[in-house]
Design an enzyme around this catalytic site. Structure first.
Site, PDB file in Angstrom:
ATOM      1  N   PHE A  46      90.112 -15.676 -40.403  1.00  0.00           N
ATOM      2  CA  PHE A  46      89.357 -16.040 -39.207  1.00  0.00           C
ATOM      3  C   PHE A  46      88.848 -14.795 -38.484  1.00  0.00           C
ATOM      4  O   PHE A  46      87.677 -14.706 -38.115  1.00  0.00           O
ATOM      5  CB  PHE A  46      90.227 -16.876 -38.263  1.00  0.00           C
ATOM      6  CG  PHE A  46      89.536 -17.230 -36.983  1.00  0.00           C
ATOM      7  CD1 PHE A  46      88.682 -18.314 -36.936  1.00  0.00           C
ATOM      8  CD2 PHE A  46      89.710 -16.456 -35.848  1.00  0.00           C
ATOM      9  CE1 PHE A  46      88.014 -18.621 -35.766  1.00  0.00           C
ATOM     10  CE2 PHE A  46      89.050 -16.759 -34.681  1.00  0.00           C
ATOM     11  CZ  PHE A  46      88.197 -17.849 -34.638  1.00  0.00           C
ATOM     12  N   SER A  94      79.784 -16.083 -52.182  1.00  0.00           N
ATOM     13  CA  SER A  94      80.820 -16.624 -51.305  1.00  0.00           C
ATOM     14  C   SER A  94      80.235 -17.795 -50.521  1.00  0.00           C
ATOM     15  O   SER A  94      79.054 -18.113 -50.645  1.00  0.00           O
ATOM     16  CB  SER A  94      81.326 -15.541 -50.354  1.00  0.00           C
ATOM     17  OG  SER A  94      80.252 -15.015 -49.603  1.00  0.00           O
ATOM     18  N   LYS A 122      90.146 -26.286 -50.748  1.00  0.00           N
ATOM     19  CA  LYS A 122      89.801 -24.873 -50.911  1.00  0.00           C
ATOM     20  C   LYS A 122      91.100 -24.130 -51.214  1.00  0.00           C
ATOM     21  O   LYS A 122      91.929 -23.933 -50.335  1.00  0.00           O
ATOM     22  CB  LYS A 122      89.139 -24.321 -49.653  1.00  0.00           C
ATOM     23  CG  LYS A 122      88.652 -22.886 -49.797  1.00  0.00           C
ATOM     24  CD  LYS A 122      87.919 -22.439 -48.540  1.00  0.00           C
ATOM     25  CE  LYS A 122      87.369 -21.043 -48.730  1.00  0.00           C
ATOM     26  NZ  LYS A 122      88.405 -20.033 -48.954  1.00  0.00           N
ATOM     27  N   ARG A 143      85.679 -11.612 -59.217  1.00  0.00           N
ATOM     28  CA  ARG A 143      84.377 -11.761 -58.552  1.00  0.00           C
ATOM     29  C   ARG A 143      83.683 -10.422 -58.377  1.00  0.00           C
ATOM     30  O   ARG A 143      82.468 -10.311 -58.516  1.00  0.00           O
ATOM     31  CB  ARG A 143      84.555 -12.425 -57.186  1.00  0.00           C
ATOM     32  CG  ARG A 143      83.234 -12.694 -56.498  1.00  0.00           C
ATOM     33  CD  ARG A 143      83.411 -13.468 -55.205  1.00  0.00           C
ATOM     34  NE  ARG A 143      84.090 -12.674 -54.184  1.00  0.00           N
ATOM     35  CZ  ARG A 143      84.183 -13.053 -52.912  1.00  0.00           C
ATOM     36  NH1 ARG A 143      83.681 -14.215 -52.536  1.00  0.00           N
ATOM     37  NH2 ARG A 143      84.802 -12.297 -52.026  1.00  0.00           N
ATOM     38  N   LYS A 313      87.301 -24.533 -42.691  1.00  0.00           N
ATOM     39  CA  LYS A 313      88.605 -23.884 -42.532  1.00  0.00           C
ATOM     40  C   LYS A 313      89.452 -24.647 -41.514  1.00  0.00           C
ATOM     41  O   LYS A 313      88.982 -24.997 -40.438  1.00  0.00           O
ATOM     42  CB  LYS A 313      88.422 -22.428 -42.086  1.00  0.00           C
ATOM     43  CG  LYS A 313      87.542 -21.597 -43.020  1.00  0.00           C
ATOM     44  CD  LYS A 313      88.132 -21.445 -44.400  1.00  0.00           C
ATOM     45  CE  LYS A 313      89.145 -20.349 -44.477  1.00  0.00           C
ATOM     46  NZ  LYS A 313      88.639 -18.998 -44.537  1.00  0.00           N
TER      47      LYS A 313
END
Length: 681
Positions: A46, A94, A122, A143, A313
């Site tokens: 966050f 992303s 997720k 990635r 989220k």
């Protein structure tokens, strides 16, 4: 993280903004390194999102200080010097994070309110890309930077539920997340004297072990959640079909995935939240994606993320405060957004004094009023949002029936909950429209930031973008104003004069007409509609307007806006003034070189690029040296230039066996041909 932060970017001077932008970029790179490479994050996801969003907003307000290597233009990197590097066959992007229902549903309503969406867990683990050829696992790659990753194949082969051989000889590229169940993590961590902080860090570190025997000792698992099938005869039409195929190929996929209409997403999220604490594996939210692949293609990508998906989220930081006042903001489109002033509260390291309220439906649902005690959350926005009313205030706030800037009666637009000011002469709308026109990604007028434009409007110097081109006539009067010395004015006037040389492909979208952004402008130019005269001619002929629907990427809403925009006397007058001012109202012709190394080749472009902005500059180069530019990939296409954000064009090119270049390979090709692209374009 920096301990001292300003609440709003518009409180910064240009000098301060330059320093803050540079500092934020360095801070973000530092945390990306800790997260992706060292697997030792110092801040929460966050808090990282707050840094990222603040940088992005500041770069938008002060585009002159945006660096081509800004973290906002590339995904984070987990590259490690100890592993071989692997060029990804597809960009690994992303997701944009959202932190509340209102923010997510706003995206759904803008994207496809009646469409079908997937909702899936997720997974909080380590991102991996698996490459299979003829049914055999060929490579497992991190990635990395999104274009290049670390080849950790030997370690990935030890993950217990990754199939090494598929039941059919198929070629497939998959995205997945390597993780540990809570039970496995606790048992392994106990044997390791409790030295690991959480399953995510242990998972990420495990796939980066130098000895695969060490990785094999760790109880890793994987969930796969998306795939591309190059050369596969069956064309998948939905994400649901892709997941079904993955299961048939024995790949583990996240449990509980559902497919629901956009109107059911809020209800579905509530169901998932009830389950989240009973899961045996780590998750930090949900992923919501458009199910229809063709609709995904229409939405496209940014350089950083797909437009057709969002991460939702769960975690958010909330604090209580009292509402002191409620005010409004009017954007260039006329959208009216209320915001509340609250008693100062510290939230995620920042002193917060304002919060957004989104729309009237949201306000009615919460019952917001002055004096109310509310819970405020920072869920991915620079300005936090009011999430809950604990104690009601005096009266429930109502967005006024009249625009707070110009007092015109407000309206609601079809399928939208927000209120709009319909007055095109509304002061706030005009000011924000001029600010938009001058931005770097539009006409790029140096010296004219938000503050300067607001001052010029408020003091009667300008009333439209066309007035900018008469501003020099008021030089003597302007020099009497504070902050407009001879040096500052020279920069502004030079910037305005320089904008006259900007190509029509920049001018048209900068005017800010609905549905006529950069993408539609490029489509029009590609199909020979390359001047304002041609556009105005089409606008007078209903048959020709309807024929625009034949252009892939142009739909009914664009046609409607086309008719409305170019029959509006105000817009026609503006165009006439811009023409008289000497701006380019016809796209520059593509020059052709005597040297023709691309002769006989047909090139298409997709994605975004550092050295070619807009990306069609690369195609202009191909045409200049004898090639042909095409807007869609077909069997007649010989080459595709693909950057981050590439979508269905890249997938189709792989299916057809078309030669694909990334940006570095294209630059190497130009170098081998002794082409200096900077001098050419």
């Amino acid at each position: 993280m920096s301990k001292k932060k300003k609440t709003y970017q518009n409180t910064l001077s240009e000098k301060e903004a330059k320093k803050v932008i540079a500092k934020l970029a360095d801070e973000i790179r530092h945390h990306q390194y800790l997260y992706y490479v060292k697997n030792q994050p110092e801040i929460s996801d966050f808090d990282f999102d707050q840094l990222f969003k603040r940088l992005r907003d500041l770069e938008e307000e002060f585009p002159q200080f945006k660096d081509l290597n800004s973290p906002t233009l590339v995904v984070g990197s987990d590259l490690d010097k100890d592993f071989e590097k692997f060029q990804h066959k597809l960009p690994v992007l992303s997701l944009i994070n959202t932190y509340n229902d209102d923010e997510l549903l706003d995206w759904v309503n803008k994207t496809d309110p009646d469409g079908l969406y997937s909702v899936e867990w997720k997974i909080d683990g380590a991102s991996i890309v698996l490459y299979y050829e003829n049914g055999m696992l060929k490579n497992g790659v991190t990635r990395g930077s999104g274009g290049i990753g670390d080849d950790v194949t030997d370690n990935i082969r030890t993950v217990r539920n990754i199939p090494l051989r598929l039941p059919e000889p198929i070629t497939v590229y998959l995205r997945g997340e390597v993780f540990m169940t809570f039970k496995d993590f606790e048992e392994f961590n106990e044997l390791s004297s409790g030295k690991y902080a959480n399953p995510r860090n242990l998972s990420a570190g495990s796939i980066k072990q130098k000895n695969s025997a060490d990785t094999a000792k760790r109880p890793l698992r994987i969930f796969t959640y998306d795939a591309t099938f190059p050369g596969f005869t069956k064309k998948f039409k939905t994400h649901q079909q892709i997941l079904s195929k993955l299961e048939k190929l024995t790949f583990p996929v996240p449990p509980d995935t559902v497919f629901v209409n956009g109107s059911k997403i809020a209800e579905t999220i509530k169901d998932f939240k009830k389950k989240k604490d009973t899961l045996g594996f780590p998750t930090d939210g949900l992923v919501i994606k458009l199910n229809d692949i063709s609709k995904r293609d229409a939405q496209g990508y940014t350089s950083h993320s797909p437009r057709w998906a969002r991460a939702y989220k769960f975690d958010a930081i909330m604090k209580e405060s009292r509402i002191v006042d409620i005010t409004y903001a009017v954007g260039r489109t006329g959208k009216i957004t209320p915001r509340v002033e609250i008693e100062p509260v510290n939230l995620a390291g920042t002193t917060v004094t304002f919060a957004t309220l989104h729309n009237q439906d949201y306000i009615d649902e919460l019952g917001v009023g002055i004096g109310a005690i509310v819970r405020v959350a920072k869920r991915g926005e620079i300005i936090p949002a009011v999430e809950e009313v604990i104690t009601p205030g005096k009266d429930v706030f109502k967005i006024p029936d009249y625009c707070p800037s110009c007092k015109t009666k407000t309206i609601k637009k079809e399928n939208l909950v927000d209120l709009f000011c319909p007055n095109p002469d509304c002061p706030d709308r005009v000011k924000n429209g001029i600010i938009f026109y001058c931005q770097r990604k539009q006409m790029d007028i140096e010296g004219l930031g938000d503050k300067q434009i607001e001052f010029l409007y408020d003091h009667g110097y300008i009333r439209s973008i066309a007035d900018l081109y008469d501003l020099k006539d008021q030089k003597e009067k302007l020099m009497e104003e504070e902050g407009f010395g001879e040096k500052s004015l020279a920069i502004i006037f030079n910037g305005i004069e320089h904008s006259k040389q900007k190509d029509f492909r920049f001018l048209l979208p900068s005017i800010g007409l609905p549905e006529l952004g950069h993408k539609v402008t490029e489509l029009l130019i590609e199909h020979g509609i390359d001047s304002i005269d041609e556009i105005l001619s089409i606008a007078k002929d209903k048959k020709r307007i309807s024929s625009l629907l034949e252009i892939p990427g142009i739909g009914p809403s664009t046609i409607k806006a086309f008719e409305e925009n170019f029959s509006d006397k105000r817009i026609l007058k503006l165009i006439a003034r811009l023409k008289n001012a000497g701006l380019k109202l016809k796209a520059d012709p593509i020059k052709v070189s005597d040297q023709q190394p691309f002769a006989g080749q047909s090139w298409c472009v997709t994605g975004s690029f550092e050295n070619f902005q807009p990306r069609d500059k690369a195609m202009d180069l191909v045409v200049y040296y004898g090639g042909r530019k095409v807007s869609a990939v077909s069997s007649k296409t010989t080459h595709l230039l693909a950057g981050p954000g590439a979508g269905s064009k890249l997938e189709k090119a792989n299916e057809l066996g078309i030669v694909v270049y990334n940006e570095k390979q294209f630059l190497d090709l130009l170098k081998s041909l002794k082409i200096n692209f900077k001098n050419t374009i």
